[in-house]
Write a protein that holds these residues in place. Structure first.
Motif, PDB file in Angstrom:
ATOM      1  N   UNK A   1      49.589  80.531  45.108  1.00  0.00           N
ATOM      2  CA  UNK A   1      50.894  80.283  45.718  1.00  0.00           C
ATOM      3  C   UNK A   1      50.736  79.387  46.937  1.00  0.00           C
ATOM      4  N   UNK A   2      51.851  78.818  47.382  1.00  0.00           N
ATOM      5  CA  UNK A   2      51.856  78.015  48.601  1.00  0.00           C
ATOM      6  C   UNK A   2      53.207  78.166  49.289  1.00  0.00           C
ATOM      7  N   UNK A   3      53.226  77.881  50.594  1.00  0.00           N
ATOM      8  CA  UNK A   3      54.462  77.931  51.371  1.00  0.00           C
ATOM      9  C   UNK A   3      54.901  76.548  51.852  1.00  0.00           C
ATOM     10  N   UNK A   4      54.017  75.572  51.736  1.00  0.00           N
ATOM     11  CA  UNK A   4      54.312  74.244  52.246  1.00  0.00           C
ATOM     12  C   UNK A   4      53.932  73.193  51.201  1.00  0.00           C
ATOM     13  N   UNK A   5      54.761  72.209  50.952  1.00  0.00           N
ATOM     14  CA  UNK A   5      56.002  71.839  51.632  1.00  0.00           C
ATOM     15  C   UNK A   5      57.203  72.691  51.223  1.00  0.00           C
ATOM     16  N   UNK A   6      57.043  73.527  50.186  1.00  0.00           N
ATOM     17  CA  UNK A   6      58.079  74.479  49.798  1.00  0.00           C
ATOM     18  C   UNK A   6      57.381  75.674  49.174  1.00  0.00           C
ATOM     19  N   UNK A   7      58.105  76.759  49.032  1.00  0.00           N
ATOM     20  CA  UNK A   7      57.528  77.950  48.409  1.00  0.00           C
ATOM     21  C   UNK A   7      57.331  77.681  46.922  1.00  0.00           C
ATOM     22  N   UNK A   8      56.131  77.909  46.439  1.00  0.00           N
ATOM     23  CA  UNK A   8      55.825  77.587  45.044  1.00  0.00           C
ATOM     24  C   UNK A   8      54.678  78.455  44.548  1.00  0.00           C
ATOM     25  N   UNK A   9      54.600  78.592  43.238  1.00  0.00           N
ATOM     26  CA  UNK A   9      53.490  79.301  42.609  1.00  0.00           C
ATOM     27  C   UNK A   9      53.160  78.617  41.292  1.00  0.00           C
ATOM     28  N   UNK A  10      51.888  78.606  40.969  1.00  0.00           N
ATOM     29  CA  UNK A  10      51.420  78.003  39.721  1.00  0.00           C
ATOM     30  C   UNK A  10      50.625  79.023  38.931  1.00  0.00           C
ATOM     31  N   UNK A  11      50.776  78.968  37.620  1.00  0.00           N
ATOM     32  CA  UNK A  11      49.980  79.788  36.703  1.00  0.00           C
ATOM     33  C   UNK A  11      49.223  78.853  35.771  1.00  0.00           C
ATOM     34  N   UNK A  12      47.922  79.002  35.743  1.00  0.00           N
ATOM     35  CA  UNK A  12      47.064  78.251  34.829  1.00  0.00           C
ATOM     36  C   UNK A  12      46.647  79.201  33.717  1.00  0.00           C
ATOM     37  N   UNK A  13      46.977  78.858  32.489  1.00  0.00           N
ATOM     38  CA  UNK A  13      46.702  79.733  31.351  1.00  0.00           C
ATOM     39  C   UNK A  13      45.549  79.156  30.544  1.00  0.00           C
ATOM     40  N   UNK A  14      44.510  79.975  30.357  1.00  0.00           N
ATOM     41  CA  UNK A  14      43.302  79.558  29.656  1.00  0.00           C
ATOM     42  C   UNK A  14      43.033  80.537  28.523  1.00  0.00           C
ATOM     43  N   UNK A  15      42.708  80.024  27.373  1.00  0.00           N
ATOM     44  CA  UNK A  15      42.271  80.901  26.288  1.00  0.00           C
ATOM     45  C   UNK A  15      41.012  81.644  26.732  1.00  0.00           C
ATOM     46  N   UNK A  16      40.966  82.937  26.468  1.00  0.00           N
ATOM     47  CA  UNK A  16      39.818  83.721  26.936  1.00  0.00           C
ATOM     48  C   UNK A  16      38.503  83.189  26.385  1.00  0.00           C
ATOM     49  N   UNK A  17      38.551  82.592  25.213  1.00  0.00           N
ATOM     50  CA  UNK A  17      37.333  82.035  24.614  1.00  0.00           C
ATOM     51  C   UNK A  17      36.807  80.829  25.382  1.00  0.00           C
ATOM     52  N   UNK A  18      37.660  80.211  26.229  1.00  0.00           N
ATOM     53  CA  UNK A  18      37.261  79.036  27.006  1.00  0.00           C
ATOM     54  C   UNK A  18      36.927  79.379  28.451  1.00  0.00           C
ATOM     55  N   UNK A  19      37.229  80.601  28.885  1.00  0.00           N
ATOM     56  CA  UNK A  19      37.160  80.927  30.307  1.00  0.00           C
ATOM     57  C   UNK A  19      35.749  80.817  30.878  1.00  0.00           C
TER      58      UNK A  19
END
Length: 247
Positions: free
Chosen positions: A24-42
């Motif tokens: 998550x981040x608060x600057x320059x605006x409140x935001x969140x990112x989700x990175x989705x990875x296949x477990x076989x690639x992790x």
């Protein structure tokens, strides 16, 4: 649904499972990112990030640069890494799109009365519901947050609520907390969110564009291929890969 601390063995789940890395981040605006990875690639991707870190921490010509010494201690962190390290990681992203990206953000324009923390919880709730609905047919979804100490209990609460709201015929959901380089994969949402934030800020209220004459667009193009959706909770602004972006 279960909640645990991170352990390296958790990078290998049943076939068809996915690992969801959240930052998550608060600057320059409140935001969140989700990175989705296949477990076989992790495991492979985690090893690749660690190998890149090992290579760059030996770079002699950056010795003595404070931001480089911080990188050596903490690992990759987009907002503080030296320009050379940042460019190297962006190149890595462009060459290793073995993941999908979901982003939700808010500039507070529609709910100015809310605190940043309250808006972050709304952003995370929408983000996790998007991800869990998209991967509802998987046997297991592991959600890994970068630990934020006092905020962890709120992250856990939001994740539990999102899992409950989407669990009909849904997967097993596990929530975990890690730290920088534990695992190294947590550099992915950190960098992707930073790149998106810098690019989106440059757009302002204008239509989203990819202008090769500015580095924000060039960096954004490195992650565009992974983008499933980026949306604002303050309006109808939605950016999808191949849609809504003027070239």
């Amino acid at each position: 649904m279960s909640t645990t601390g991170f352990d390296d063995s958790d990078l290998h789940d049943p076939a068809g499972s996915v690992l969801v890395l959240v930052d998550e981040s608060y600057s320059p605006f409140v935001a969140a990112a989700a990175i989705v990875i296949e477990s076989s690639e992790a495991r492979r991707l985690n090893a690749d990030v660690e190998a890149l870190y090992t290579t760059w921490r030996r770079t002699f010509y950056l010795d003595g640069l404070p931001s480089f010494e911080e990188f050596r201690r903490r690992g990759f962190h987009a907002s503080s890494d030296p320009r050379e390290v940042r460019s190297a990681f962006v190149d890595f992203l462009a060459d290793n799109l073995a993941f999908k990206t979901f982003i939700v953000y808010s500039d507070g324009s529609s709910m100015p009365e809310l605190s940043e923390k309250q808006r972050l919880m709304m952003v995370l709730d929408r983000l996790l519901r998007d991800v869990l609905r998209t991967y509802h047919g998987r046997p297991k979804v592991t959600v890994l947050f970068e630990s934020a100490e006092d905020l962890n209990k709120y992250f856990r609460r939001v994740a539990t609520r999102a899992a409950t709201a989407t669990r009909r015929h849904g997967p097993e959901v596990q929530v975990m907390f890690g730290m920088k380089r534990e695992p190294s994969l947590l550099a992915l949402p950190d960098y992707v969110l930073h790149v998106f934030n810098q690019w989106r800020t440059r757009q302002g209220d204008e239509p989203a564009v990819l202008d090769p004459l500015n580095f924000e667009s060039r960096f954004f193009r490195s992650i565009e291929g992974s983008l499933s959706v980026a949306r604002s909770i303050d309006g109808s602004r939605v950016i999808r890969r191949g849609f809504g972006i003027q070239r």
